[in-house]
Design a protein around this motif. Structure first.
Motif, short mmCIF file in Angstrom:
data_model
loop_
_atom_site.label_atom_id
_atom_site.label_comp_id
_atom_site.label_asym_id
_atom_site.label_seq_id
_atom_site.Cartn_x
_atom_site.Cartn_y
_atom_site.Cartn_z
N PRO A 284 -2.99 -2.18 -3.34
CA PRO A 284 -2.93 -3.13 -4.46
C PRO A 284 -3.63 -4.45 -4.13
O PRO A 284 -3.71 -4.85 -2.97
CB PRO A 284 -1.42 -3.37 -4.61
CG PRO A 284 -0.88 -3.16 -3.23
CD PRO A 284 -1.76 -2.15 -2.56
N ILE B 33 -6.45 1.08 -11.50
CA ILE B 33 -7.30 1.36 -10.34
C ILE B 33 -8.70 0.85 -10.67
O ILE B 33 -9.31 1.28 -11.64
CB ILE B 33 -7.34 2.86 -10.01
CG1 ILE B 33 -5.93 3.35 -9.63
CG2 ILE B 33 -8.32 3.13 -8.87
CD1 ILE B 33 -5.83 4.86 -9.41
N VAL C 230 0.58 3.74 -10.69
CA VAL C 230 0.09 2.40 -11.00
C VAL C 230 0.87 1.91 -12.21
O VAL C 230 0.89 2.55 -13.26
CB VAL C 230 -1.42 2.43 -11.30
CG1 VAL C 230 -1.91 1.06 -11.74
CG2 VAL C 230 -2.18 2.90 -10.06
N HIS D 25 -6.27 -2.27 -8.23
CA HIS D 25 -6.00 -1.45 -7.05
C HIS D 25 -7.28 -0.79 -6.57
O HIS D 25 -8.19 -0.53 -7.36
CB HIS D 25 -4.99 -0.35 -7.39
CG HIS D 25 -3.61 -0.84 -7.70
ND1 HIS D 25 -3.36 -1.79 -8.65
CD2 HIS D 25 -2.42 -0.50 -7.19
CE1 HIS D 25 -2.06 -2.01 -8.71
NE2 HIS D 25 -1.46 -1.23 -7.83
N ARG E 86 -1.49 -2.81 -14.73
CA ARG E 86 -2.33 -2.73 -13.53
C ARG E 86 -3.21 -1.50 -13.64
O ARG E 86 -2.94 -0.61 -14.43
CB ARG E 86 -1.46 -2.64 -12.27
CG ARG E 86 -0.66 -3.90 -12.07
CD ARG E 86 0.50 -3.72 -11.11
NE ARG E 86 1.36 -4.88 -11.24
CZ ARG E 86 1.34 -5.91 -10.42
NH1 ARG E 86 0.53 -5.92 -9.39
NH2 ARG E 86 2.11 -6.95 -10.61
N SER F 45 0.85 -1.20 0.00
CA SER F 45 0.00 0.00 0.00
C SER F 45 0.88 1.24 0.00
O SER F 45 1.98 1.23 0.54
CB SER F 45 -0.89 0.04 1.25
OG SER F 45 -1.73 -1.07 1.27
#
Ligand code: SF4
Length: 351
Positions: free
Chosen positions: A95, A150, A144, A100, A148, A76
């Motif tokens: 994460p 959010i 990020v 995320h 990956r 985190s």
């Protein structure tokens, strides 16, 4: 000058029309702002130079200064962002494999005074604008890595989101705009301490984001001790508002329940909790209290937390046990507080 991140797509479209331009240009600008995360209007290469200059004359990009980043052993990251007036807010990026979750702040400080919460010690300093809330996502998205993204936004950082209602709803609109981040509203969760009129309004206006209630007590005596808001809107009124909340069939209201040793982790509370939730499509998120060095409460044992969860599951209540992320950097639930106050793009979301 106006923060462009506070504008809806329609409002930006109206600005273009006022310039004698086609409103669709707002869609291009939204892509630059949220999918590309530009830091300067000059980077918007498919917008004419004259228009870029007109944008820069009327708007600013609302950048936040990153004052500090702390990384937790669990991956985190806690960001401290400095606002234009010097106040600092915090956001936490957590994460989970390639996905995320970002926890954002909605106010500087908070007026609600919850007894277990570090932010409460600041009192309310001011509301954040919608642009300042949205920008936390823009800034965090820069951290990020490739592949990956959010996936979820939770309005659970500093502040009571429903106490800053207009900015919150505006933010949800901007974040869910297809030309921008494109978050599904099902991936946005608003957590409230229990402002009953605002909960009713949020439901009636069909804002569409998920609702989470910070419950933390099954009797008025305990809940009022932990959360002064309960004096104004006690449990019966809060639960009635939840019962009448116009959620469609797929949506559950999440009830967050902090387990505090000797106060909220008694197994005798389980049947009371089950009774409170009767008639509400719900799930319970159990959060073991994070005890800090100067905490007045104690964390439950992990074993007691598990037993509490099992007892709820045995009664047919969907219950999860959340081991808070970021505890070693004070990024866990209830631990966000402006530094110094304690003592005195890979931006696109998968929808
Ligand atoms: S728990 Fe949430 S609502 Fe309560 S004081 Fe802290 S930030 Fe405010």
């Amino acid at each position: 000058m106006i923060n462009i991140k506070s504008l809806s797509l329609a409002e930006l479209g109206a600005w273009f029309e006022a310039q004698g331009q086609a409103p669709y240009r707002a869609r291009q600008v939204f892509q630059w702002l949220y999918q590309r995360g530009v830091r300067d209007f000059a980077e918007m290469s498919n917008v004419s130079k004259a228009l870029r200059e007109a944008l820069a004359a009327d708007f600013h990009l609302g950048a936040l200064e990153t004052a500090q980043i702390q990384e937790s052993q669990d991956g985190s990251r806690k960001f401290a962002f400095r606002l234009h007036d010097g106040h600092v807010i915090e956001s936490v990026l957590m994460p989970n494999n390639t996905q995320h979750t970002l926890c954002v702040s909605t106010q500087v400080g908070c007026a609600m005074g919850c007894d277990f919460c570090m932010t409460a010690r600041m009192g309310l300093v001011r509301n954040l604008s919608s642009g300042e809330i949205v920008q936390q996502v823009v800034e965090a998205a820069r951290y990020v890595s490739e592949g990956r993204f959010i996936r979820n936004i939770v309005f659970m950082g500093m502040g009571e989101p429903l106490h800053n209602y207009e900015a919150l709803v505006r933010t949800i609109g901007v974040l869910s705009e297809d030309m921008g981040f494109g978050f599904s509203k099902r991936r946005l969760t608003v957590s409230t301490s229990g402002l009953v009129p605002a909960i009713r309004r949020f439901g009636a206006e069909r804002v569409g984001a998920n609702l989470a209630i910070s419950l933390n007590g099954v009797t008025d005596a305990v809940r009022t001790r932990l959360m002064p808001v309960n004096r104004r809107w006690p449990l019966a009124e809060l639960m009635q508002a939840c019962r009448e909340y116009p959620a469609d069939n797929r949506v559950r209201i999440t009830f967050e329940y902090v387990l505090i040793r000797g106060l909220t982790d008694d197994l005798a509370d389980v049947p009371r909790l089950v009774k409170l939730l009767h008639g509400i499509k719900s799930k319970v998120n159990l959060i073991p209290y994070n005890a800090g060095p100067d905490s007045k409460y104690q964390a439950p044992s992990l074993e007691q937390a598990r037993v509490f969860q099992e007892a709820l599951l045995a009664r047919g209540v969907l219950a999860t046990l959340r081991i808070s992320k970021g505890q070693d950097i004070q990024a866990a639930c209830g631990q966000l507080v402006q530094a110094g106050r304690r003592n005195a793009p890979r931006a696109r979301a998968a929808g």
